[in-house]
Design a protein around this motif. Structure first.
Motif, PDB file in Angstrom:
ATOM      1  N   LEU A  90     -11.537   3.476  -9.463  1.00  0.00           N
ATOM      2  CA  LEU A  90     -11.781   4.497  -8.488  1.00  0.00           C
ATOM      3  C   LEU A  90     -13.061   5.359  -9.050  1.00  0.00           C
ATOM      4  O   LEU A  90     -13.527   5.559  -7.829  1.00  0.00           O
ATOM      5  CB  LEU A  90     -10.962   4.803  -8.347  1.00  0.00           C
ATOM      6  N   GLN A  91     -12.825   5.389 -10.103  1.00  0.00           N
ATOM      7  CA  GLN A  91     -13.743   6.636 -10.764  1.00  0.00           C
ATOM      8  C   GLN A  91     -15.177   5.816 -10.031  1.00  0.00           C
ATOM      9  O   GLN A  91     -16.582   6.528  -9.768  1.00  0.00           O
ATOM     10  CB  GLN A  91     -14.203   7.291 -11.800  1.00  0.00           C
ATOM     11  N   ALA A  92     -15.762   4.528 -11.118  1.00  0.00           N
ATOM     12  CA  ALA A  92     -16.823   4.212 -11.108  1.00  0.00           C
ATOM     13  C   ALA A  92     -17.097   3.909  -9.627  1.00  0.00           C
ATOM     14  O   ALA A  92     -17.962   4.008  -9.120  1.00  0.00           O
ATOM     15  CB  ALA A  92     -16.609   3.182 -11.930  1.00  0.00           C
ATOM     16  N   ASP A  93     -15.971   3.272  -9.003  1.00  0.00           N
ATOM     17  CA  ASP A  93     -16.828   2.952  -7.262  1.00  0.00           C
ATOM     18  C   ASP A  93     -16.820   3.713  -6.803  1.00  0.00           C
ATOM     19  O   ASP A  93     -18.339   3.593  -5.268  1.00  0.00           O
ATOM     20  CB  ASP A  93     -15.709   2.589  -6.655  1.00  0.00           C
ATOM     21  N   MET A  94     -16.763   5.643  -6.286  1.00  0.00           N
ATOM     22  CA  MET A  94     -16.843   6.611  -6.163  1.00  0.00           C
ATOM     23  C   MET A  94     -18.404   6.888  -6.653  1.00  0.00           C
ATOM     24  O   MET A  94     -19.745   7.035  -5.419  1.00  0.00           O
ATOM     25  CB  MET A  94     -15.831   7.387  -5.957  1.00  0.00           C
ATOM     26  N   ALA A  95     -18.590   6.550  -7.685  1.00  0.00           N
ATOM     27  CA  ALA A  95     -19.680   6.727  -8.327  1.00  0.00           C
ATOM     28  C   ALA A  95     -20.598   6.499  -7.876  1.00  0.00           C
ATOM     29  O   ALA A  95     -21.965   6.383  -7.332  1.00  0.00           O
ATOM     30  CB  ALA A  95     -19.770   7.420 -10.224  1.00  0.00           C
ATOM     31  N   ARG A  96     -20.108   4.790  -7.723  1.00  0.00           N
ATOM     32  CA  ARG A  96     -21.144   3.644  -7.443  1.00  0.00           C
ATOM     33  C   ARG A  96     -22.346   4.249  -6.383  1.00  0.00           C
ATOM     34  O   ARG A  96     -22.982   4.063  -5.744  1.00  0.00           O
ATOM     35  CB  ARG A  96     -21.475   2.957  -7.178  1.00  0.00           C
ATOM     36  N   THR A  97     -20.881   4.136  -4.800  1.00  0.00           N
ATOM     37  CA  THR A  97     -21.034   4.494  -3.746  1.00  0.00           C
ATOM     38  C   THR A  97     -22.027   5.608  -3.126  1.00  0.00           C
ATOM     39  O   THR A  97     -23.192   5.516  -2.831  1.00  0.00           O
ATOM     40  CB  THR A  97     -19.479   4.686  -2.782  1.00  0.00           C
ATOM     41  N   ILE A  98     -21.873   7.216  -4.416  1.00  0.00           N
ATOM     42  CA  ILE A  98     -21.895   8.466  -3.973  1.00  0.00           C
ATOM     43  C   ILE A  98     -23.663   7.878  -4.722  1.00  0.00           C
ATOM     44  O   ILE A  98     -24.830   8.711  -3.809  1.00  0.00           O
ATOM     45  CB  ILE A  98     -22.063   8.808  -4.597  1.00  0.00           C
ATOM     46  N   ASP A  99     -23.830   7.181  -5.676  1.00  0.00           N
ATOM     47  CA  ASP A  99     -25.166   6.436  -5.858  1.00  0.00           C
ATOM     48  C   ASP A  99     -26.411   6.343  -4.703  1.00  0.00           C
ATOM     49  O   ASP A  99     -26.830   6.246  -4.472  1.00  0.00           O
ATOM     50  CB  ASP A  99     -24.955   5.702  -7.127  1.00  0.00           C
ATOM     51  N   HIS A 100     -25.441   5.165  -4.722  1.00  0.00           N
ATOM     52  CA  HIS A 100     -26.117   4.509  -3.000  1.00  0.00           C
ATOM     53  C   HIS A 100     -26.564   5.416  -1.805  1.00  0.00           C
ATOM     54  O   HIS A 100     -27.769   5.203  -1.501  1.00  0.00           O
ATOM     55  CB  HIS A 100     -25.501   3.295  -2.550  1.00  0.00           C
ATOM     56  N   ILE A 101     -25.805   5.844  -1.875  1.00  0.00           N
ATOM     57  CA  ILE A 101     -25.960   7.166  -0.830  1.00  0.00           C
ATOM     58  C   ILE A 101     -27.314   8.066  -0.966  1.00  0.00           C
ATOM     59  O   ILE A 101     -27.731   8.379   0.113  1.00  0.00           O
ATOM     60  CB  ILE A 101     -24.779   8.216  -0.450  1.00  0.00           C
ATOM     61  N   SER A 102     -27.348   8.404  -2.300  1.00  0.00           N
ATOM     62  CA  SER A 102     -28.306   9.386  -2.527  1.00  0.00           C
ATOM     63  C   SER A 102     -30.026   8.469  -2.655  1.00  0.00           C
ATOM     64  O   SER A 102     -30.821   9.313  -2.665  1.00  0.00           O
ATOM     65  CB  SER A 102     -28.091  10.181  -3.665  1.00  0.00           C
ATOM     66  N   ALA A 103     -29.163   6.992  -2.525  1.00  0.00           N
ATOM     67  CA  ALA A 103     -30.802   6.582  -2.604  1.00  0.00           C
ATOM     68  C   ALA A 103     -31.948   6.255  -1.844  1.00  0.00           C
ATOM     69  O   ALA A 103     -31.953   5.612  -1.027  1.00  0.00           O
ATOM     70  CB  ALA A 103     -30.256   4.412  -4.181  1.00  0.00           C
ATOM     71  N   VAL A 107     -33.771   4.152  -5.454  1.00  0.00           N
ATOM     72  CA  VAL A 107     -33.212   4.868  -6.527  1.00  0.00           C
ATOM     73  C   VAL A 107     -32.018   5.778  -6.357  1.00  0.00           C
ATOM     74  O   VAL A 107     -32.623   7.095  -5.633  1.00  0.00           O
ATOM     75  CB  VAL A 107     -34.220   5.313  -8.425  1.00  0.00           C
ATOM     76  N   GLY A 108     -30.663   5.908  -6.810  1.00  0.00           N
ATOM     77  CA  GLY A 108     -30.141   6.621  -6.814  1.00  0.00           C
ATOM     78  C   GLY A 108     -30.067   8.019  -7.445  1.00  0.00           C
ATOM     79  O   GLY A 108     -30.954   8.144  -8.381  1.00  0.00           O
ATOM     80  N   ILE A 147     -14.444   2.392 -16.585  1.00  0.00           N
ATOM     81  CA  ILE A 147     -16.090   2.749 -15.943  1.00  0.00           C
ATOM     82  C   ILE A 147     -16.784   2.348 -15.780  1.00  0.00           C
ATOM     83  O   ILE A 147     -17.597   1.185 -14.995  1.00  0.00           O
ATOM     84  CB  ILE A 147     -15.755   4.216 -16.203  1.00  0.00           C
ATOM     85  N   GLU A 148     -17.247   2.280 -17.146  1.00  0.00           N
ATOM     86  CA  GLU A 148     -18.920   1.423 -17.259  1.00  0.00           C
ATOM     87  C   GLU A 148     -18.308  -0.297 -17.485  1.00  0.00           C
ATOM     88  O   GLU A 148     -19.050  -1.024 -16.554  1.00  0.00           O
ATOM     89  CB  GLU A 148     -18.961   0.979 -18.984  1.00  0.00           C
ATOM     90  N   ALA A 149     -17.162  -1.241 -17.304  1.00  0.00           N
ATOM     91  CA  ALA A 149     -17.269  -2.227 -16.932  1.00  0.00           C
ATOM     92  C   ALA A 149     -16.711  -2.722 -15.604  1.00  0.00           C
ATOM     93  O   ALA A 149     -17.216  -3.283 -14.580  1.00  0.00           O
ATOM     94  CB  ALA A 149     -15.603  -2.692 -17.438  1.00  0.00           C
ATOM     95  N   THR A 159     -27.389   1.551  -7.848  1.00  0.00           N
ATOM     96  CA  THR A 159     -29.043   1.434  -8.181  1.00  0.00           C
ATOM     97  C   THR A 159     -29.649   1.880  -8.998  1.00  0.00           C
ATOM     98  O   THR A 159     -31.065   0.647  -9.395  1.00  0.00           O
ATOM     99  CB  THR A 159     -29.364   2.269  -7.187  1.00  0.00           C
ATOM    100  N   ARG A 160     -28.854   2.032 -10.577  1.00  0.00           N
ATOM    101  CA  ARG A 160     -29.669   2.161 -11.637  1.00  0.00           C
ATOM    102  C   ARG A 160     -29.080   3.052 -12.352  1.00  0.00           C
ATOM    103  O   ARG A 160     -27.290   2.606 -12.303  1.00  0.00           O
ATOM    104  CB  ARG A 160     -30.227   3.999 -11.454  1.00  0.00           C
ATOM    105  N   LYS A 161     -28.649   3.032 -14.228  1.00  0.00           N
ATOM    106  CA  LYS A 161     -28.027   2.989 -15.134  1.00  0.00           C
ATOM    107  C   LYS A 161     -27.191   4.307 -14.502  1.00  0.00           C
ATOM    108  O   LYS A 161     -27.919   5.073 -15.610  1.00  0.00           O
ATOM    109  CB  LYS A 161     -28.365   2.729 -16.349  1.00  0.00           C
ATOM    110  N   ILE A 162     -26.403   4.592 -13.820  1.00  0.00           N
ATOM    111  CA  ILE A 162     -25.796   5.909 -13.807  1.00  0.00           C
ATOM    112  C   ILE A 162     -25.910   7.267 -15.077  1.00  0.00           C
ATOM    113  O   ILE A 162     -25.075   6.214 -15.693  1.00  0.00           O
ATOM    114  CB  ILE A 162     -24.389   5.710 -12.962  1.00  0.00           C
TER     115      ILE A 162
END
Length: 265
Positions: A90-103, A107-108, A147-149, A159-162
């Protein structure tokens, strides 16, 4: 461990405690981005860490999602997320989603700052098992590969390697996790100890088969003078963060450190 050929960056940790309203944080986020701050942080707690323990407080991840929309340029994240409160996937998914919101430009800008947790009231009040320092670090060690997996499986992908920021100074477990996973290490230590711990980190890098010279070293400057910051810079630190709490947003303090940054760059 060689010094990084990388510019100095200034972060501001907007500690989400003791604000009269969320508007204070919203306005500060916009103002600091306009001033040229490089990174904005909050922290992942449920209650104030200083002052009135029953004072106002806001939750970290929902706040960070709002920052993703509020800003256009600045990087941001938690200093640091508590691994204990959420399933790693879930942490990974949350981070990925915020990454996209900020892009906004493709690029996030999200930084995944994380740690093992320490503030017992958070655990007791919200029903999490506190465990021990060792068990919480073991949980973090188990979570980071998950998280990385998960980032590698998500659709759409980040959008990038977070960037992963790990905070802490424990020599046997934390620094090994830094050597294994981190792009940024937040040290929590003054310059003399920083030099020694960078040697420990380099030793862990050798054991892990990783060149750790590319890890950005992060430090705090909220309660130090420029001589202390100069010493941390000489030791290898390149990201310097100021903590700000409550309604008294000290813009002049931040500007002085931005000027110091510019003198280094």
């Amino acid at each position: 461990m060689p010094l990084l050929d990388t510019p100095v960056r200034i972060g501001v940790q907007l500690q989400p405690q003791h604000q009269a309203s969320y508007q204070v944080i919203r306005d500060a986020v916009r103002r600091f981005e306009d001033m040229g701050v490089d990174v904005l942080f909050n922290w992942d707690h449920f209650y104030p860490l200083s002052g009135d323990p029953e004072g106002t407080h806001y939750e970290s991840w929902t706040e960070l999602a709002s920052w993703a929309e509020l800003t256009e340029r600045v990087e941001f994240g938690a200093l640091v997320n508590c691994n204990s409160y959420r399933n790693p996937d879930l942490q990974a998914d949350m981070a990925r989603t915020i990454d996209h919101i900020s892009a906004k430009g493709g690029v996030g800008r999200f930084i995944f700052g994380t740690g093992s947790g320490w503030f017992q009231r958070d655990y007791d009040e919200y029903g999490y098992e506190f465990g021990t320092v060792g068990s919480r670090l073991d949980d973090l060690a188990a979570a980071l590969p998950r998280i990385e997996a998960r980032w590698a499986k998500l659709n759409p992908a980040p959008t990038r390697k977070i960037p992963v920021l790990i905070g802490g100074k424990g020599e046997q477990k934390t620094l090994r996790l830094v050597a294994r996973h981190a792009d940024i290490w937040h040290s929590f230590v003054p310059a003399p100890e920083l030099t020694r711990l960078l040697g420990v980190l380099e030793s862990w890098g050798e054991k892990e088969g990783r060149d750790v010279s590319g890890i950005v070293v992060s430090s705090e400057i909220g309660r130090v003078d420029t001589a202390d910051a100069d010493a941390s810079y000489a030791a290898g630190a390149r990201l310097f963060t100021i903590g700000i709490s409550g309604d008294n947003i000290d813009v002049d303090l931040v500007q002085r450190w931005l000027d110091w940054r510019d003198s280094k760059n």
